[in-house]
Design an enzyme around this catalytic site. Structure first.
Site, short mmCIF file in Angstrom:
data_model
loop_
_atom_site.label_atom_id
_atom_site.label_comp_id
_atom_site.label_asym_id
_atom_site.label_seq_id
_atom_site.Cartn_x
_atom_site.Cartn_y
_atom_site.Cartn_z
N LYS A 65 9.04 41.57 -6.57
CA LYS A 65 9.73 40.32 -6.90
C LYS A 65 9.15 39.85 -8.24
O LYS A 65 8.59 38.74 -8.36
CB LYS A 65 9.50 39.31 -5.77
CG LYS A 65 10.28 38.02 -5.89
CD LYS A 65 11.77 38.17 -5.66
CE LYS A 65 12.47 36.85 -5.84
NZ LYS A 65 13.93 36.97 -5.94
N ASP B 224 15.11 41.08 -3.04
CA ASP B 224 16.31 40.48 -2.45
C ASP B 224 17.53 41.37 -2.66
O ASP B 224 18.31 41.62 -1.73
CB ASP B 224 16.55 39.05 -2.98
CG ASP B 224 16.27 38.92 -4.47
OD1 ASP B 224 15.78 39.90 -5.08
OD2 ASP B 224 16.56 37.85 -5.04
N TYR C 297 -1.05 39.52 4.14
CA TYR C 297 -1.62 39.63 5.48
C TYR C 297 -3.14 39.74 5.44
O TYR C 297 -3.80 39.58 6.48
CB TYR C 297 -1.05 40.85 6.23
CG TYR C 297 0.45 40.81 6.43
CD1 TYR C 297 1.19 39.68 6.11
CD2 TYR C 297 1.13 41.90 6.94
CE1 TYR C 297 2.57 39.65 6.29
CE2 TYR C 297 2.51 41.88 7.13
CZ TYR C 297 3.22 40.74 6.79
OH TYR C 297 4.58 40.71 6.96
N ASP D 133 7.01 45.47 5.45
CA ASP D 133 7.11 45.12 6.85
C ASP D 133 8.56 44.75 7.19
O ASP D 133 9.15 45.22 8.17
CB ASP D 133 6.18 43.92 7.11
CG ASP D 133 5.96 43.65 8.58
OD1 ASP D 133 6.40 44.48 9.41
OD2 ASP D 133 5.37 42.61 8.91
N ASP E 129 11.86 47.39 8.96
CA ASP E 129 12.60 47.01 10.18
C ASP E 129 14.10 47.00 9.91
O ASP E 129 14.90 47.40 10.75
CB ASP E 129 12.14 45.63 10.68
CG ASP E 129 11.06 45.76 11.74
OD1 ASP E 129 10.32 46.76 11.69
OD2 ASP E 129 10.96 44.87 12.61
#
Ligand code: NAD
Length: 357
Positions: free
Chosen positions: A188, A220, A141, A244, A248
C-alpha cells in the site's frame, strides 16, 4: 534418505487429517526406500489440558530434534475465551517465532473438476495456479502495540526492516524461478511508509533475479484482481497482515478450505507444514473432514525440507488422480452424491500413489 518428522496433530479434525497424511508419508517412504521416523507430541488445546501450555517444553524438544514438523490444527470452543491467559493460538505464534519461520508459502490451485464448488464462474478459474509468499514474523502482528488510557484508544505498528523484506522477497523470487517466472509484490505504497520501504526493497532484490518479471500492486486493487482475473497471477509476495487477508480470499478459488496446504519456512530447510484450515469443531469426530490440505502439506514437506521433489510431485499427482476418478469428501461432493469419509478418501489417494509407483 533418513528423516525424523515431528507430528503435532493438535485438536479437532487436526487429529483426523494428520493420521491420513502420515499414512501417505509412510507409503512414500516404502515406495522410495526411505526411512522416516515419526514422533508425535501434544500441541494446542490438548497440550493446555495436559500441561497448561499450548507449546510445552517436551514438545519443543522434539520439534528441535527433527527435520520437519507436520501440524494439524489447534483450537476449539473449549479454549476459545479470548480473554483467557493461555490460548491454543499462542502455541502457533511461539512455534513460528522459535524457529524463525518468516516465510509462509500457500499454493492455491483450482482443480477444474471442483470448479462448481467455488462461488466464481468456472471460466474464471481456468488455469488458476498461484503461490502466495506471506511474510510471517513481522508487521502489525509483531510490532509495538498498546491500548492507551482507559481503553479509549489503541495502536498497532507495522514495522519492517530492509533485511526482513529482503529475505522473504528472495524466497518469493526463487520460487518464481521454478514456476512461470512472474512475481507480484502487494503493498500500500501510496499511503504507508512501511509499504514504500517494502516496494523499494523488493525492487532492489528484483535486480538479483533478472529472469523473473516483477510487478507491484496496491492491496485494494489486488484484492479485486484476485477475484476478477485470478489466473494471471503466479507468485505473490506480501507483508504479514495483507497476506493473512488475501490468502483467505484466495482460498475460495479452490472450492473448500479443506483443499489447501501451507509451508512455513526459515533460512534453512526446516519447516512447519500444515493445512490452512482450523480444527473445524462443527465436523470434528465425524470422520468426514477433507484431508487434501494435510496430504498436500506432506508433499510440501517432502519438497522443501527433505528435497524429495519427485516424491512430492507424485503425492500431488496422486491427489489429482483420486479427484479425477471422482473421490469426494462431503465438502466437495455434489449435493445429492454420496461422499467418502476422510479415511476412504485417504485410501483412494494411497491407491493412486501406488499406481504411480
Ligand atoms: P475452520 O477452518 O476450523 O472451519 C471453517 C469451516 O470450514 C467449518 O465449517 C469447517 O467445517 C470447514 N472446514 C474446515 N476444514 C475442513 C476440512 N478439512 N474438510 C471439510 N470442511 C472443513 O475455521 P473456524 O471454524 O473459524 O475455526 C475453528 C477453530 O480452529 C477455532 O478455534 C480457530 O481458532 C481454530 N483455527 C486454527 C487454525 C490453525 O490451527 N492454524 C487456523 C484457523 C482456525
Amino acid at each position: 534418505m533418513q528423516a525424523t518428522i515431528t507430528v503435532l496433530p493438535g485438536d479437532g479434525i487436526g487429529v483426523e487429517v494428520m493420521a491420513i497424511a502420515v499414512a501417505l508419508l509412510k507409503d512414500v517412504a516404502a515406495l522410495g526406500g526411505h526411512t522416516f521416523t515419526f514422533q508425535e507430541a501434544l500441541f494446542g488445546g490438548c497440550a493446555i489440558d495436559a500441561a497448561g501450555d499450548p507449546f510445552p517444553s517436551e514438545t519443543r524438544q522434539l520439534c528441535e530434534n527433527c527435520h520437519a514438523i507436520l501440524l494439524g490444527a489447534v483450537g476449539g470452543p473449549k479454549w476459545s475465551d479470548p480473554s483467557a491467559e493461555v490460548r491454543p493460538e499462542q502455541g502457533l505464534l511461539r512455534l513460528r517465532q522459535h524457529f524463525g519461520l518468516f516465510a509462509n508459502l500457500r499454493p492455491v490451485r483450482a482443480y477444474p473438476m471442483l470448479a462448481r464448488h467455488a462461488p466464481l464462474r468456472a471460466e474464471l478459474l481456468e488455469g488458476v495456479d498461484m503461490l502466495f509468499v506471506r511474510e510471517l514474523t513481522g508487521g502489525a502482528y509483531f510490532g509495538p502495540r498498546q491500548e492507551q488510557g482507559d481503553g479509549d484508544s489503541a495502536y498497532d505498528t507495522i514495522l519492517y526492516t530492509v533485511p526482513e523484506v529482503q529475505r522473504v522477497a528472495r524466497v518469493a523470487f526463487r520460487a518464481a524461478q521454478g514456476r512461470r517466472k512472474h512475481l507480484t509484490s502487494v503493498d500500500k505504497a501510496n499511503v504507508l511508509a512501511s509499504s514504500r520501504l517494502w516496494r523499494r526493497t523488493v525492487e532492489q532484490v528484483a535486480a538479483e533475479f533478472p529472469d523473473v518479471r516483477a510487478d507491484h500492486a496496491l492491496v485494494d486493487s489486488f484484492a479485486m484482481q484476485l477475484i476478477r482475473t485470478p489466473a494471471r497471477f503466479d507468485v505473490i509476495v506480501t507483508e504479514n497482515m495483507f497476506g493473512d487477508i488475501l490468502t483467505d480470499e484466495a482460498a475460495i478459488l479452490a472450492g473448500s478450505l479443506g483443499m489447501l496446504p501451507s509451508a512455513s519456512l526459515g533460512e534453512g530447510t526446516f519447516g512447519v507444514y500444515e493445512p490452512i484450515h482450523g480444527s473445524a469443531p462443527d465436523i470434528a469426530g465425524k470422520g468426514i473432514a477433507n484431508p487434501t490440505g494435510a496430504i498436500l502439506s506432506a508433499a510440501l514437506l517432502l519438497r522443501h525440507s527433505l528435497g524429495l521433489h519427485q516424491e512430492a510431485a507424485a503425492l500431488e499427482l496422486a491427489v489429482q488422480r483420486a479427484l479425477e476418478a471422482g473421490a469426494r469428501t462431503a465438502d466437495i461432493a455434489e449435493p445429492d452424491a454420496p461422499a467418502l469419509s476422510s479415511a476412504e478418501f485417504g485410501e483412494r489417494v494411497r491407491a493412486a500413489l501406488r499406481q504411480l509407483g
